[in-house]
Design a protein around this motif. Structure first.
Motif, mmCIF file in Angstrom:
data_model
loop_
_atom_site.group_PDB
_atom_site.id
_atom_site.type_symbol
_atom_site.label_atom_id
_atom_site.label_comp_id
_atom_site.label_asym_id
_atom_site.label_seq_id
_atom_site.Cartn_x
_atom_site.Cartn_y
_atom_site.Cartn_z
ATOM 1 N N ASP A 159 -6.518 -23.120 52.452
ATOM 2 C CA ASP A 159 -7.272 -23.939 51.513
ATOM 3 C C ASP A 159 -6.718 -23.624 50.121
ATOM 4 O OD1 ASP A 159 -8.388 -21.486 50.647
ATOM 5 O OD2 ASP A 159 -10.182 -21.767 51.874
ATOM 6 N N ALA A 160 -7.317 -24.171 49.096
ATOM 7 C CA ALA A 160 -6.810 -23.994 47.732
ATOM 8 C C ALA A 160 -7.281 -22.699 47.079
ATOM 9 C CB ALA A 160 -7.224 -25.186 46.879
ATOM 10 N N SER A 161 -7.992 -21.844 47.796
ATOM 11 C CA SER A 161 -8.601 -20.653 47.186
ATOM 12 C C SER A 161 -7.587 -19.740 46.503
ATOM 13 C CB SER A 161 -9.416 -19.882 48.220
ATOM 14 O OG SER A 161 -8.597 -19.445 49.286
ATOM 15 N N ALA A 162 -6.414 -19.562 47.071
ATOM 16 C CA ALA A 162 -5.422 -18.665 46.476
ATOM 17 C C ALA A 162 -4.912 -19.192 45.138
ATOM 18 C CB ALA A 162 -4.262 -18.438 47.436
ATOM 19 N N ALA A 163 -4.918 -20.497 44.959
ATOM 20 C CA ALA A 163 -4.486 -21.092 43.694
ATOM 21 C C ALA A 163 -5.618 -21.073 42.660
ATOM 22 C CB ALA A 163 -4.012 -22.523 43.911
ATOM 23 N N GLU A 164 -6.843 -20.951 43.128
ATOM 24 C CA GLU A 164 -8.001 -21.016 42.233
ATOM 25 C C GLU A 164 -8.441 -19.663 41.710
ATOM 26 O OE1 GLU A 164 -10.726 -22.926 44.872
ATOM 27 O OE2 GLU A 164 -9.880 -24.927 44.493
ATOM 28 N N ARG A 165 -8.152 -18.594 42.450
ATOM 29 C CA ARG A 165 -8.611 -17.270 42.036
ATOM 30 C C ARG A 165 -7.745 -16.189 42.692
ATOM 31 N NH1 ARG A 165 -11.650 -18.713 46.310
ATOM 32 N NH2 ARG A 165 -12.282 -17.135 47.810
ATOM 33 N N ASP A 166 -7.847 -14.994 42.139
ATOM 34 C CA ASP A 166 -7.188 -13.840 42.741
ATOM 35 C C ASP A 166 -7.903 -13.485 44.029
ATOM 36 O OD1 ASP A 166 -4.969 -12.966 41.457
ATOM 37 O OD2 ASP A 166 -5.975 -11.419 40.284
ATOM 38 N N ILE A 167 -7.172 -13.366 45.102
ATOM 39 C CA ILE A 167 -7.757 -12.934 46.372
ATOM 40 C C ILE A 167 -7.274 -11.512 46.621
ATOM 41 C CG2 ILE A 167 -7.845 -13.329 48.858
ATOM 42 C CD1 ILE A 167 -7.512 -16.309 48.271
ATOM 43 N N PRO A 168 -8.197 -10.572 46.711
ATOM 44 C CA PRO A 168 -7.771 -9.184 46.897
ATOM 45 C C PRO A 168 -7.120 -8.972 48.262
ATOM 46 C CG PRO A 168 -10.158 -9.363 47.065
ATOM 47 C CD PRO A 168 -9.640 -10.719 46.677
ATOM 48 N N PRO A 169 -6.346 -7.904 48.378
ATOM 49 C CA PRO A 169 -5.725 -7.613 49.679
ATOM 50 C C PRO A 169 -6.800 -7.269 50.715
ATOM 51 C CG PRO A 169 -5.377 -5.810 48.141
ATOM 52 C CD PRO A 169 -6.019 -6.919 47.365
ATOM 53 N N ARG A 216 2.931 -1.353 43.341
ATOM 54 C CA ARG A 216 2.823 -1.863 41.974
ATOM 55 C C ARG A 216 1.847 -3.034 41.846
ATOM 56 N NH1 ARG A 216 7.653 -0.705 38.562
ATOM 57 N NH2 ARG A 216 8.267 1.347 39.299
ATOM 58 N N GLU A 217 1.907 -3.953 42.827
ATOM 59 C CA GLU A 217 1.059 -5.150 42.725
ATOM 60 C C GLU A 217 0.982 -5.825 44.085
ATOM 61 O OE1 GLU A 217 0.771 -9.275 40.063
ATOM 62 O OE2 GLU A 217 2.620 -8.107 40.024
ATOM 63 N N HIS A 218 -0.111 -6.519 44.293
ATOM 64 C CA HIS A 218 -0.307 -7.358 45.474
ATOM 65 C C HIS A 218 -0.798 -8.714 45.002
ATOM 66 C CE1 HIS A 218 -2.824 -9.366 48.464
ATOM 67 N NE2 HIS A 218 -1.948 -8.875 49.339
ATOM 68 N N VAL A 219 -0.336 -9.752 45.671
ATOM 69 C CA VAL A 219 -0.834 -11.101 45.406
ATOM 70 C C VAL A 219 -0.989 -11.812 46.743
ATOM 71 C CG1 VAL A 219 1.459 -12.135 45.079
ATOM 72 C CG2 VAL A 219 -0.527 -13.162 43.967
ATOM 73 N N THR A 220 -1.997 -12.676 46.802
ATOM 74 C CA THR A 220 -2.200 -13.503 47.999
ATOM 75 C C THR A 220 -1.841 -14.936 47.647
ATOM 76 O OG1 THR A 220 -3.978 -12.087 48.828
ATOM 77 C CG2 THR A 220 -3.875 -14.319 49.705
ATOM 78 N N PHE A 221 -0.956 -15.511 48.438
ATOM 79 C CA PHE A 221 -0.568 -16.914 48.274
ATOM 80 C C PHE A 221 -1.194 -17.733 49.398
ATOM 81 C CE2 PHE A 221 3.205 -14.588 46.572
ATOM 82 C CZ PHE A 221 3.060 -14.975 45.250
ATOM 83 N N GLY A 222 -1.410 -18.996 49.128
ATOM 84 C CA GLY A 222 -1.889 -19.886 50.178
ATOM 85 C C GLY A 222 -0.873 -19.948 51.303
ATOM 86 N N GLY A 223 -1.362 -20.323 52.456
ATOM 87 C CA GLY A 223 -0.492 -20.390 53.627
ATOM 88 C C GLY A 223 -0.148 -21.807 54.019
ATOM 89 N N ARG A 224 0.506 -21.918 55.150
ATOM 90 C CA ARG A 224 0.870 -23.223 55.701
ATOM 91 C C ARG A 224 0.682 -23.140 57.204
ATOM 92 N NH1 ARG A 224 6.703 -25.121 57.322
ATOM 93 N NH2 ARG A 224 6.345 -23.153 58.294
#
Length: 165
Positions: A91-101, A115-123
């Protein structure tokens, strides 16, 4: 400047691999030497000055190949700069807000001083492997939710950080 950067990933249907390749391409454009490989094919991290690890999310866990890679190479990973990414929200959640690991990734981040973690939307699209994937697709919740602009911006931040190490 760090030597060669390893971008490695665990994926089932290829979406996370495509994100990893996009990260690798940006790092190369920013002047870094980069090798991109599936996590299950990496036998050691000694040749790499920095590592980016990506894992697809399945049922609240990182892909098993990403988990195994980190567990197998934890001592060496703790000695170099490491970044993590996850891919998965359909869904669009990863583009709308930071999603923690997810919890397991968070624990590993602390142990390795990631150093850093990021969550991207999937496919998830027709033809995806797995019973659960089929169920999700039949429910109409598939699609491509990756934000390649955000992926590019994150990769540039990594390159910038490595330029100052």
């Amino acid at each position: 400047m760090t030597d060669t950067v390893l971008v490695t990933y665990g994926t089932t249907n290829g979406s996370t691999a495509q994100i990893a390749e996009a990260v690798a391409d940006i790092l190369r454009k920013d002047g870094l030497t980069v090798e991109s490989r599936p996590a299950r094919s990496v036998t050691g991290v000694a040749p790499y000055g920095a590592v980016v690890v990506g894992g697809a999310l399945y049922a609240g866990r990182w892909h098993k190949d990403a988990r195994r890679f980190v567990r197998r190479h934890r001592v060496e990973l703790a000695e170099r700069p490491v970044w993590f990414f996850s891919s998965g929200p359909l869904d669009a959640s990863a583009a709308e807000r930071d999603i923690p690991p997810v919890r397991g990734v968070q624990r590993t981040m602390v142990r390795l001083d990631v150093r850093e973690h990021v969550t991207f939307g999937g496919r998830l699209e027709e033809g995806a492997k797995g019973r659960m994937a089929g169920m999700i697709l039949r429910s109409g919740k598939g699609g491509d939710f990756r934000d390649f602009g955000a992926i590019e911006a994150w990769a540039h931040r990594i390159a910038e950080a490595l330029a100052h190490t």
